[in-house]
Design a protein around this motif. Structure first.
Motif, PDB file in Angstrom:
ATOM      1  N   ALA A  47       0.777  -1.204  -0.044  1.00  0.00           N
ATOM      2  CA  ALA A  47      -0.012   0.074  -0.072  1.00  0.00           C
ATOM      3  C   ALA A  47       0.925   1.115  -0.073  1.00  0.00           C
ATOM      4  CB  ALA A  47      -1.061  -0.264   1.000  1.00  0.00           C
ATOM      5  N   MET A  48       1.950   1.222   0.791  1.00  0.00           N
ATOM      6  CA  MET A  48       2.915   2.372   0.686  1.00  0.00           C
ATOM      7  C   MET A  48       3.463   2.626  -0.517  1.00  0.00           C
ATOM      8  SD  MET A  48       4.612   1.934   4.559  1.00  0.00           S
ATOM      9  CE  MET A  48       5.410   3.279   4.551  1.00  0.00           C
ATOM     10  N   LEU A  49       3.840   1.752  -1.219  1.00  0.00           N
ATOM     11  CA  LEU A  49       4.537   1.535  -2.543  1.00  0.00           C
ATOM     12  C   LEU A  49       3.597   2.213  -3.767  1.00  0.00           C
ATOM     13  CD1 LEU A  49       6.389  -1.664  -2.752  1.00  0.00           C
ATOM     14  CD2 LEU A  49       7.452   0.568  -2.318  1.00  0.00           C
ATOM     15  N   GLN A  50       2.065   1.843  -3.655  1.00  0.00           N
ATOM     16  CA  GLN A  50       1.244   2.178  -4.536  1.00  0.00           C
ATOM     17  C   GLN A  50       0.925   3.770  -4.168  1.00  0.00           C
ATOM     18  OE1 GLN A  50      -1.542  -0.743  -3.455  1.00  0.00           O
ATOM     19  NE2 GLN A  50      -1.188  -2.162  -5.295  1.00  0.00           N
ATOM     20  N   GLU A  51       1.174   4.294  -3.014  1.00  0.00           N
ATOM     21  CA  GLU A  51       0.971   5.590  -2.654  1.00  0.00           C
ATOM     22  C   GLU A  51       2.311   6.416  -2.729  1.00  0.00           C
ATOM     23  OE1 GLU A  51      -2.060   6.971  -2.118  1.00  0.00           O
ATOM     24  OE2 GLU A  51      -2.984   5.142  -2.466  1.00  0.00           O
ATOM     25  N   ALA A  52       3.389   6.100  -2.840  1.00  0.00           N
ATOM     26  CA  ALA A  52       4.568   6.649  -2.989  1.00  0.00           C
ATOM     27  C   ALA A  52       4.764   7.476  -4.040  1.00  0.00           C
ATOM     28  CB  ALA A  52       5.711   5.847  -2.626  1.00  0.00           C
ATOM     29  N   LYS A  53       5.240   8.755  -3.973  1.00  0.00           N
ATOM     30  CA  LYS A  53       5.955   9.593  -5.118  1.00  0.00           C
ATOM     31  C   LYS A  53       7.025   9.209  -5.654  1.00  0.00           C
ATOM     32  CE  LYS A  53       3.351  13.674  -3.476  1.00  0.00           C
ATOM     33  NZ  LYS A  53       3.135  15.208  -3.213  1.00  0.00           N
ATOM     34  N   THR A  54       8.073   8.658  -4.665  1.00  0.00           N
ATOM     35  CA  THR A  54       9.286   8.206  -4.961  1.00  0.00           C
ATOM     36  C   THR A  54       9.393   6.852  -4.304  1.00  0.00           C
ATOM     37  OG1 THR A  54      10.083  10.413  -4.958  1.00  0.00           O
ATOM     38  CG2 THR A  54      11.693   8.745  -5.120  1.00  0.00           C
ATOM     39  N   LEU A  55       9.524   5.961  -5.231  1.00  0.00           N
ATOM     40  CA  LEU A  55       9.862   4.477  -4.792  1.00  0.00           C
ATOM     41  C   LEU A  55      11.402   4.239  -4.288  1.00  0.00           C
ATOM     42  CD1 LEU A  55       8.469   2.519  -7.775  1.00  0.00           C
ATOM     43  CD2 LEU A  55       7.277   2.888  -5.649  1.00  0.00           C
ATOM     44  N   THR A  74       6.814 -10.009  -1.814  1.00  0.00           N
ATOM     45  CA  THR A  74       8.040 -10.023  -2.973  1.00  0.00           C
ATOM     46  C   THR A  74       7.380 -10.329  -4.230  1.00  0.00           C
ATOM     47  OG1 THR A  74       9.632 -10.695  -1.339  1.00  0.00           O
ATOM     48  CG2 THR A  74      10.110 -11.114  -3.980  1.00  0.00           C
ATOM     49  N   ALA A  75       6.424 -11.358  -4.290  1.00  0.00           N
ATOM     50  CA  ALA A  75       6.050 -11.630  -5.739  1.00  0.00           C
ATOM     51  C   ALA A  75       5.186 -10.492  -6.256  1.00  0.00           C
ATOM     52  CB  ALA A  75       5.255 -12.954  -5.542  1.00  0.00           C
ATOM     53  N   ARG A  76       4.194  -9.788  -5.513  1.00  0.00           N
ATOM     54  CA  ARG A  76       3.544  -8.772  -5.947  1.00  0.00           C
ATOM     55  C   ARG A  76       4.346  -7.389  -6.122  1.00  0.00           C
ATOM     56  NH1 ARG A  76      -2.292  -8.822  -2.502  1.00  0.00           N
ATOM     57  NH2 ARG A  76      -2.503 -11.401  -2.672  1.00  0.00           N
ATOM     58  N   ILE A  77       5.311  -7.193  -5.126  1.00  0.00           N
ATOM     59  CA  ILE A  77       6.213  -5.969  -5.399  1.00  0.00           C
ATOM     60  C   ILE A  77       6.914  -6.218  -6.566  1.00  0.00           C
ATOM     61  CG2 ILE A  77       8.108  -4.686  -4.474  1.00  0.00           C
ATOM     62  CD1 ILE A  77       6.561  -5.313  -1.625  1.00  0.00           C
ATOM     63  N   PHE A  81       6.358  -3.115  -9.542  1.00  0.00           N
ATOM     64  CA  PHE A  81       7.385  -2.168  -9.438  1.00  0.00           C
ATOM     65  C   PHE A  81       8.736  -2.994  -9.716  1.00  0.00           C
ATOM     66  CE2 PHE A  81       4.195  -1.659  -6.092  1.00  0.00           C
ATOM     67  CZ  PHE A  81       3.625  -0.097  -6.566  1.00  0.00           C
ATOM     68  N   PRO A  82       8.760  -3.482 -10.907  1.00  0.00           N
ATOM     69  CA  PRO A  82      10.034  -4.181 -11.339  1.00  0.00           C
ATOM     70  C   PRO A  82      11.534  -3.498 -11.236  1.00  0.00           C
ATOM     71  CG  PRO A  82       8.892  -3.485 -13.326  1.00  0.00           C
ATOM     72  CD  PRO A  82       7.942  -3.134 -12.101  1.00  0.00           C
ATOM     73  N   ALA A  83      11.400  -2.039 -11.052  1.00  0.00           N
ATOM     74  CA  ALA A  83      12.797  -1.575 -10.832  1.00  0.00           C
ATOM     75  C   ALA A  83      12.964  -1.570  -9.293  1.00  0.00           C
ATOM     76  CB  ALA A  83      12.495  -0.004 -11.241  1.00  0.00           C
ATOM     77  N   VAL A  84      12.300  -1.812  -8.775  1.00  0.00           N
ATOM     78  CA  VAL A  84      12.562  -2.074  -6.942  1.00  0.00           C
ATOM     79  C   VAL A  84      13.092  -3.346  -6.709  1.00  0.00           C
ATOM     80  CG1 VAL A  84      11.679  -2.208  -4.832  1.00  0.00           C
ATOM     81  CG2 VAL A  84      10.582  -0.731  -6.276  1.00  0.00           C
ATOM     82  N   LYS A  85      14.350  -3.540  -6.207  1.00  0.00           N
ATOM     83  CA  LYS A  85      15.052  -4.573  -5.800  1.00  0.00           C
ATOM     84  C   LYS A  85      14.784  -5.146  -4.414  1.00  0.00           C
ATOM     85  CE  LYS A  85      17.505  -4.277  -9.554  1.00  0.00           C
ATOM     86  NZ  LYS A  85      16.955  -5.093 -10.895  1.00  0.00           N
ATOM     87  N   PHE A  99      14.692 -19.722  -0.647  1.00  0.00           N
ATOM     88  CA  PHE A  99      14.371 -20.161  -2.174  1.00  0.00           C
ATOM     89  C   PHE A  99      13.230 -19.757  -2.913  1.00  0.00           C
ATOM     90  CE2 PHE A  99      13.076 -22.955  -5.491  1.00  0.00           C
ATOM     91  CZ  PHE A  99      14.068 -23.061  -6.210  1.00  0.00           C
ATOM     92  N   ASP A 100      11.831 -19.780  -1.874  1.00  0.00           N
ATOM     93  CA  ASP A 100      10.989 -19.434  -2.544  1.00  0.00           C
ATOM     94  C   ASP A 100      10.672 -17.721  -2.945  1.00  0.00           C
ATOM     95  OD1 ASP A 100       9.683 -21.593  -2.328  1.00  0.00           O
ATOM     96  OD2 ASP A 100       8.793 -21.454  -0.178  1.00  0.00           O
ATOM     97  N   GLY A 101      11.719 -16.911  -2.012  1.00  0.00           N
ATOM     98  CA  GLY A 101      11.834 -15.763  -2.338  1.00  0.00           C
ATOM     99  C   GLY A 101      12.494 -15.464  -3.618  1.00  0.00           C
ATOM    100  N   LEU A 102      13.497 -16.260  -4.040  1.00  0.00           N
ATOM    101  CA  LEU A 102      14.196 -16.310  -5.154  1.00  0.00           C
ATOM    102  C   LEU A 102      13.353 -16.369  -6.329  1.00  0.00           C
ATOM    103  CD1 LEU A 102      17.496 -17.763  -4.220  1.00  0.00           C
ATOM    104  CD2 LEU A 102      17.057 -15.241  -4.068  1.00  0.00           C
ATOM    105  N   ALA A 103      12.615 -17.666  -6.277  1.00  0.00           N
ATOM    106  CA  ALA A 103      11.724 -17.838  -7.331  1.00  0.00           C
ATOM    107  C   ALA A 103      10.587 -16.994  -7.519  1.00  0.00           C
ATOM    108  CB  ALA A 103      11.094 -19.162  -6.741  1.00  0.00           C
ATOM    109  N   ARG A 104      10.172 -15.986  -6.616  1.00  0.00           N
ATOM    110  CA  ARG A 104       9.209 -15.062  -6.631  1.00  0.00           C
ATOM    111  C   ARG A 104       9.897 -13.521  -7.029  1.00  0.00           C
ATOM    112  NH1 ARG A 104       4.318 -15.956  -4.285  1.00  0.00           N
ATOM    113  NH2 ARG A 104       3.861 -18.348  -3.908  1.00  0.00           N
ATOM    114  N   GLY A 105      10.958 -13.729  -7.506  1.00  0.00           N
ATOM    115  CA  GLY A 105      11.808 -12.328  -8.024  1.00  0.00           C
ATOM    116  C   GLY A 105      12.610 -11.569  -7.105  1.00  0.00           C
ATOM    117  N   ALA A 106      12.865 -12.018  -5.857  1.00  0.00           N
ATOM    118  CA  ALA A 106      13.995 -11.395  -5.107  1.00  0.00           C
ATOM    119  C   ALA A 106      15.347 -11.556  -5.714  1.00  0.00           C
ATOM    120  CB  ALA A 106      13.876 -12.210  -3.609  1.00  0.00           C
ATOM    121  N   SER A 107      15.899 -10.387  -5.639  1.00  0.00           N
ATOM    122  CA  SER A 107      17.368 -10.417  -5.848  1.00  0.00           C
ATOM    123  C   SER A 107      18.332 -11.016  -4.998  1.00  0.00           C
ATOM    124  CB  SER A 107      17.856  -8.893  -5.918  1.00  0.00           C
ATOM    125  OG  SER A 107      16.960  -8.091  -7.037  1.00  0.00           O
TER     126      SER A 107
END
Length: 230
Positions: A47-55, A74-77, A81-85, A99-107
């Motif tokens: 919710a905070m990311l969706q409202e943020a002016k700067t990510l 992590t999966a949703r973010i 927001f693919p630019a957010v690591k 591992f689940d975090g890595l599979a869901r897109g974590a860096s």
């Protein structure tokens, strides 16, 4: 301040207020980064990311939290927001979660007993495009979790995809799977770091993968060892 010189923006997501405070203190002495936001669970963070002016540039994400855990967040973010690591915060008894975090897109992932120097280096690494795959835990995390999800059926197809790589690219993939950063790979192969970056970009394109974390996951799902010859 231009984008190349501004501090790295870090968001902390953990239901433990003391843990958030500890990480904030670890980052406070480094002028190259700043804590821009904090939240106590994944839903609140989203919710905070969706409202943020700067990510934020990087999110330090705990795993076990109420309302929405760190893996789902992590999966949703990373989708929205693919630019957010995202860096997953884990402990040895949460290897499968890592591992689940890595599979869901974590860096990458960090152990919660990370030192100040390791934490700061990890944040800079993901901003620069590296994955954070700590060698002392990466292999155990990925191999054990690959066995858990049963990846044997995919082995021939994955090995065929990896066979499209040149010998140098294949070697670089094995070193990524070993947990080495671009600079460490450059030192191992006695080449320039810029050359490694170009090679990694080419590998990602050939394998149709999103990032170097997926490279490591593919390597282990293919049943290959870091010393496996081409």
């Amino acid at each position: 301040m231009d984008d190349t010189s501004r501090p790295v923006r870090v968001m902390l997501v953990d239901d433990d207020r003391m843990a958030r405070t500890a990480f904030m203190m670890m980052l406070a002495g480094d002028g190259s980064m700043t804590v821009c936001a904090q939240s106590a669970n994944g839903r609140e963070a989203l919710a905070m990311l969706q409202e943020a002016k700067t990510l934020p540039d990087v999110i330090l994400m705990d795993v076990r939290m109420p309302v929405m855990d760190g893996i789902e967040a992590t999966a949703r973010i990373t989708h929205l927001f693919p630019a957010v690591k995202v860096l997953i915060l884990t402990t040895y008894d949460q290897d499968d979660y890592a591992f689940d975090g890595l599979a869901r897109g974590a860096s990458g992932f960090l152990l919660k007993d990370v030192t100040i120097e390791q934490l700061r280096a990890a944040i800079h690494s993901v901003v620069e495009g590296d994955a954070v795959l700590t060698p002392r835990v990466t292999r155990a995390v990925v191999e054990r979790s690959v066995r858990r999800i049963g990846g044997d059926a995919d082995v021939p197809e994955l090995r065929n995809r990896l066979a499209r790589l040149s010998p140098r690219e294949h070697e670089i993939v094995s070193l990524i799977a070993e947990g080495l950063s671009n600079s460490e790979i450059a030192g191992r192969l006695t080449i320039e770091t810029s050359s490694v970056r170009k090679d990694v970009s080419r590998i990602l394109s050939k394998l149709a993968l999103r990032d170097r974390t997926q490279i490591a996951v593919m390597w282990y799902k293919a049943g290959l060892d870091v010393t496996t010859p081409r």
